[in-house]
Design a protein around this motif. Structure first.
Motif: not given
Length: 172
Positions: A149-162
């Motif tokens: 879950l930590w890995g999934i969430q870490r991939s989603g947040v930086p992805d949403a920033l741009p």
């Protein structure tokens, strides 16, 4: 039924991924090519996750009444879709999806056809898929599940920033 935060977060990401898969297939059939839908580069459509979690939290008590379960799914998901559409348009200055060409739509943000589909999905989720998913989630060792879950969430947040900075929605 009461859920733990751990279970709800898993359901959120599972249904976000499932929603992304459905949207990709729908877009591929319509355009006859792969289209990464949504505004994230990762394979998630979070509106599906939010709707699924809301349905999981608010509707299990009426699971034996198919009509009210269906109606609850229509109302909850319709509210989330409408609110999300309005909010995204207000923030980014453009519509991310538009149902204006469908009959019985509200501002192009929601339409009767999609709302009915959400009602059917609510019945399927509460009666069948959520219990199955919860059994599968329970089989994941705690530490491994939390790391995933930590890995999934870490991939989603930086992805949403741009996408948030540019306001560039996907290809819906």
């Amino acid at each position: 039924m009461e859920y733990t935060w751990y279970q709800l977060i898993w359901l959120f990401w599972i249904y976000s991924f499932g929603g992304w898969c459905l949207e990709v297939v729908n877009a591929a059939v319509k355009r006859k090519k792969f289209v990464n839908v949504g505004y994230l580069n990762s394979p998630f459509c979070v509106i599906y996750g939010f709707s699924a979690v809301a349905i999981a939290v608010f509707l299990p008590e009426i699971q034996n009444s198919l009509f009210f379960l269906f109606l609850g799914g229509v109302i909850i998901a319709g509210f989330i879709e409408y609110t999300s559409g309005k909010l995204l348009e207000r923030i980014f200055g453009r519509k991310w999806w538009d149902y204006s060409d469908h009959r019985f739509h509200i501002g192009g943000y929601v339409c009767l056809e999609t709302a009915m589909l959400w009602g059917v999905c609510a019945v399927i989720m509460v009666r069948f898929s959520n219990p199955l998913l919860l059994r599968l989630i329970a089989r994941i060792p705690g530490l491994i599940g939390k790391i995933c879950l930590w890995g999934i969430q870490r991939s989603g947040v930086p992805d949403a920033l741009p996408a948030a900075e540019t306001g560039a929605p996907g290809q819906l």
